[in-house]
Design an enzyme around this catalytic site. Structure first.
Site, mmCIF file in Angstrom:
data_model
loop_
_atom_site.group_PDB
_atom_site.id
_atom_site.type_symbol
_atom_site.label_atom_id
_atom_site.label_comp_id
_atom_site.label_asym_id
_atom_site.label_seq_id
_atom_site.Cartn_x
_atom_site.Cartn_y
_atom_site.Cartn_z
ATOM 1 N N GLY A 1 -29.892 4.260 15.736
ATOM 2 C CA GLY A 1 -30.213 2.771 15.287
ATOM 3 C C GLY A 1 -29.329 2.557 14.416
ATOM 4 O O GLY A 1 -29.077 2.789 14.626
ATOM 5 N N GLU A 2 -30.596 2.448 13.655
ATOM 6 C CA GLU A 2 -29.199 1.247 11.875
ATOM 7 C C GLU A 2 -29.094 2.479 10.576
ATOM 8 O O GLU A 2 -30.908 2.996 10.509
ATOM 9 C CB GLU A 2 -30.198 0.320 11.501
ATOM 10 C CG GLU A 2 -29.402 -0.231 10.477
ATOM 11 C CD GLU A 2 -27.578 0.107 10.657
ATOM 12 O OE1 GLU A 2 -27.622 -0.493 11.633
ATOM 13 O OE2 GLU A 2 -26.874 -0.035 9.576
ATOM 14 N N SER A 3 -28.167 3.316 10.393
ATOM 15 C CA SER A 3 -28.591 4.739 9.560
ATOM 16 C C SER A 3 -29.036 3.390 7.941
ATOM 17 O O SER A 3 -30.089 4.714 7.566
ATOM 18 C CB SER A 3 -27.477 5.314 9.644
ATOM 19 O OG SER A 3 -26.231 4.847 9.228
ATOM 20 N N CYS B 1 -25.225 9.549 16.771
ATOM 21 C CA CYS B 1 -25.180 7.931 16.486
ATOM 22 C C CYS B 1 -25.733 8.033 14.943
ATOM 23 O O CYS B 1 -25.208 8.994 13.758
ATOM 24 C CB CYS B 1 -25.259 7.060 17.435
ATOM 25 S SG CYS B 1 -24.134 5.153 16.862
ATOM 26 N N ARG C 1 -18.242 5.057 9.907
ATOM 27 C CA ARG C 1 -19.096 3.736 10.445
ATOM 28 C C ARG C 1 -18.912 2.489 11.122
ATOM 29 O O ARG C 1 -17.719 2.192 10.444
ATOM 30 C CB ARG C 1 -20.478 3.386 9.623
ATOM 31 C CG ARG C 1 -21.607 4.334 8.806
ATOM 32 C CD ARG C 1 -22.707 4.000 7.988
ATOM 33 N NE ARG C 1 -22.881 2.480 8.762
ATOM 34 C CZ ARG C 1 -24.076 1.737 7.964
ATOM 35 N NH1 ARG C 1 -23.526 1.002 6.864
ATOM 36 N NH2 ARG C 1 -24.290 0.329 9.082
ATOM 37 N N ILE D 1 -21.723 2.968 20.948
ATOM 38 C CA ILE D 1 -22.607 1.658 20.226
ATOM 39 C C ILE D 1 -21.865 1.688 19.075
ATOM 40 O O ILE D 1 -23.100 1.899 18.529
ATOM 41 C CB ILE D 1 -23.272 1.574 20.761
ATOM 42 C CG1 ILE D 1 -24.194 1.969 22.852
ATOM 43 C CG2 ILE D 1 -24.298 0.212 20.297
ATOM 44 C CD1 ILE D 1 -25.012 1.278 22.854
ATOM 45 N N ARG D 2 -21.350 0.203 18.762
ATOM 46 C CA ARG D 2 -20.791 0.652 16.859
ATOM 47 C C ARG D 2 -20.991 1.611 17.012
ATOM 48 O O ARG D 2 -21.850 2.089 15.509
ATOM 49 C CB ARG D 2 -21.961 -0.259 16.640
ATOM 50 C CG ARG D 2 -21.813 -2.025 16.882
ATOM 51 C CD ARG D 2 -22.953 -3.075 15.998
ATOM 52 N NE ARG D 2 -22.998 -2.724 15.131
ATOM 53 C CZ ARG D 2 -22.493 -3.734 13.752
ATOM 54 N NH1 ARG D 2 -21.997 -4.111 14.209
ATOM 55 N NH2 ARG D 2 -22.848 -3.122 12.358
ATOM 56 N N HIS E 1 -24.876 8.392 22.769
ATOM 57 C CA HIS E 1 -25.748 7.805 22.802
ATOM 58 C C HIS E 1 -26.843 9.216 24.298
ATOM 59 O O HIS E 1 -26.602 7.827 25.317
ATOM 60 C CB HIS E 1 -26.201 6.821 22.955
ATOM 61 C CG HIS E 1 -26.284 6.641 21.204
ATOM 62 N ND1 HIS E 1 -27.323 6.626 20.133
ATOM 63 C CD2 HIS E 1 -25.107 4.982 21.258
ATOM 64 C CE1 HIS E 1 -26.834 5.673 19.187
ATOM 65 N NE2 HIS E 1 -25.398 4.867 19.870
ATOM 66 N N GLU F 1 -28.979 9.788 25.231
ATOM 67 C CA GLU F 1 -29.912 9.281 25.168
ATOM 68 C C GLU F 1 -30.542 8.179 26.744
ATOM 69 O O GLU F 1 -31.332 7.499 26.868
ATOM 70 C CB GLU F 1 -31.179 9.763 24.081
ATOM 71 C CG GLU F 1 -30.674 8.239 22.828
ATOM 72 C CD GLU F 1 -29.981 8.360 22.555
ATOM 73 O OE1 GLU F 1 -28.910 9.316 22.331
ATOM 74 O OE2 GLU F 1 -29.207 7.610 21.935
#
Lengths: 194, 314
Positions: free
Chosen positions: A46-48, A78, A104, A133-134, A170, A172
């Protein structure tokens, strides 16, 4: 065994879908009271920075740290890895529990996101599908941290410290449940008694 | 180009994931970034300062554009891709993913946005369409695309063209959530109907909604769209965001609703909290307090067909 999945934001439903497939009961964790019901915790992608703000706002930082200190298994993928880290190179709220220094968005922007086969310590049976992913990378680790996976250039992308597991990628998002199985196996959880 | 971007969940892709060299631009990666945005709020911003406020409020991503839809509506004229300098400025000042809008069918604007390093391109009806017949061939890019849709057929046509994320069109720049509700209900309701269909009915249904059969079948099997679905167009309050989450979307875009309100930071924070805790009404009551004035808004019912943006795109 009930696995909690941190559901402040991110791809928690994808983790829950994997847990369903391997027959592990799960609950979404949004508030401190949700943690009382679970034996292990997965922190999703997600977005940390968003995780940090929501966790601070609803008093989640201390309960998750106590959960880790109690020896219960916790895994960050991630953004979840960033959220575990002691040092993320900038001022943003994290748990600060795992002795790793993280960078990051280390591989670049979305156009640089990639997939690659990985060899992970503790995960037998051929290359594991790594989805980055990023993604963040682990720049350095403390003496209590075991490196579990590196890219061919030596970049660290998975590590563990006692009952904490961190992956830049990831699991998942794949249909390969081996890392979930590893995290929930006695091989991983037995260290909690140490 | 290393694109292996065919739609669907064919087993070949999982094989590709295990290759020992890096693969970029794959369908998994394009869909995957949208999956990371789930449960989050994507905010429209027009300056680096607004992008910083959005990140501070807890946005999962920002949409960089020159004018928010409310101003496009007010000022009129041709709305185009933003100035690259402005997009680069926003990329430089935030650590969260940056999206930007290209005109429908304007694949050169999209290629420019890709070259600038944006993380997602919105082929958007909010800008003035550049092509009244063709959307962009989104398979021809490494960067992923999000597109608007009003119903399941439109969503699947966009996915067929390579969109890796779908949002409701809503009616941007109004602050009136009614169209976003209509479109989300249409898409999600159509999926519920589809799930109960026999195969022979699905063939006919695919024809009726003008969508490729293979994507209709995949949607029926998954019980949801094959890509992430966000709500957009008219969301202005924490309760609006929570309403959309209850209807079954994966997250929300807030356009004019934040920076056209009295206290953008407070409202941004509140909408982020409401999107996570959409099921907890005590929390919704708490975060909805004292947010200052919402954007004034336009009742969609008062707009003529000419003034509506959602009809753009086909």
């Amino acid at each position: 065994m009930i696995a909690g999945v941190l559901a402040l934001q991110g791809d928690f439903a994808e983790h829950i879908a994997v847990l369903d497939r391997i027959g592990v009961a799960s609950v979404e964790v949004r508030l401190p009271r949700d943690l009382e019901r679970v034996d292990a915790l997965i922190m999703p992608g997600g977005e940390s920075t968003t995780f940090g703000k929501l966790a601070v706002r609803w008093g989640m930082i201390e309960p998750i740290c106590a959960f880790i200190q109690a020896g219960k298994p916790v895994w960050g993928t991630c953004a979840g890895l960033i959220f575990l880290a002691r040092d993320v190179g900038r001022d943003q709220p994290t748990l600060g529990m795992m002795d790793i220094k993280v960078r990051r968005n280390a591989f670049g922007r979305q156009a640089d996101s990639f997939t690659m086969g990985l060899h992970i310590v503790g995960v037998p049976g051929g290359p594991y599908p790594g989805v980055f992913i990023r993604a963040p990378l682990i720049e350095s680790v403390g003496s209590d941290v075991e490196v579990l996976c590196t890219l061919p250039d030596g970049t660290i992308v998975a590590a563990r410290q006692g009952n904490m597991l961190a992956t830049s990628f990831h699991p998942e998002l794949t249909r390969d449940a081996r890392v979930h199985e590893f995290f929930l196996s006695t091989e991983f959880t037995r260290v909690q008694t140490r | 180009m290393a694109n292996d971007n065919r739609n669907g969940n064919g087993s070949g892709e999982q094989g590709q994931l295990s290759r020992s060299e890096r693969t970029v631009g794959s369908w998994e990666l394009k869909k995957g970034l949208a999956q990371m945005l789930k449960g989050g709020v994507i905010m429209d911003v027009v300056t680096p300062e607004q992008a910083a406020i959005a990140e501070e409020a807890g946005a999962v991503s920002v949409m960089a554009l020159e004018r928010v839809p409310a101003d496009i509506r007010k000022q009129g004229g041709v709305a185009r891709m933003s100035d690259p300098a402005m997009i680069t400025g926003i990329i430089g000042c935030t650590t969260i993913p940056v999206m930007a809008k290209a005109r429908i069918g304007h694949f050169v604007e999209a290629k420019i946005l890709e070259a600038l390093g944006v993380d997602y391109i919105d082929e958007s009806e909010v800008l003035t369409p550049a092509d009244e017949e063709h959307h962009i061939d989104k398979h021809d890019f490494t960067v992923p695309f999000v597109c608007g849709a009003r119903n399941l057929g439109e969503a699947l046509r966009r996915i067929n063209e390579g969109a890796a994320m779908i949002r409701s069109k809503g009616e941007a720049g109004t602050g009136d959530v009614v169209e976003a509700v209509r479109h989300a209900r249409a898409i999600l309701g159509d999926i519920r109907k589809l799930k109960s269909m026999r195969r022979d009915e699905m063939y006919t249904y695919a024809k009726e909604i003008q969508a490729p059969y293979v994507l209709v079948e995949e949607t029926a099997d998954l019980g949801r769209l094959p890509v992430v679905l966000f709500a957009a167009g008219g969301i202005a309050t924490p309760a609006d965001a929570a309403l959309m989450m209850h209807l079954g979307v994966d997250g929300v875009f807030v356009g004019s609703g934040i920076f056209k309100s009295g206290d953008p930071k407070a409202r941004g924070i509140a909408i982020v909290q409401a999107t996570t805790h959409y099921n907890d009404y005590k929390i919704l009551a708490e975060v909805s307090r004292n947010l200052g004035d919402p954007m004034v808004g336009i009742n969609v019912g008062s707009l003529s067909a000419q003034e509506k943006l959602a009809g753009r795109g086909w």
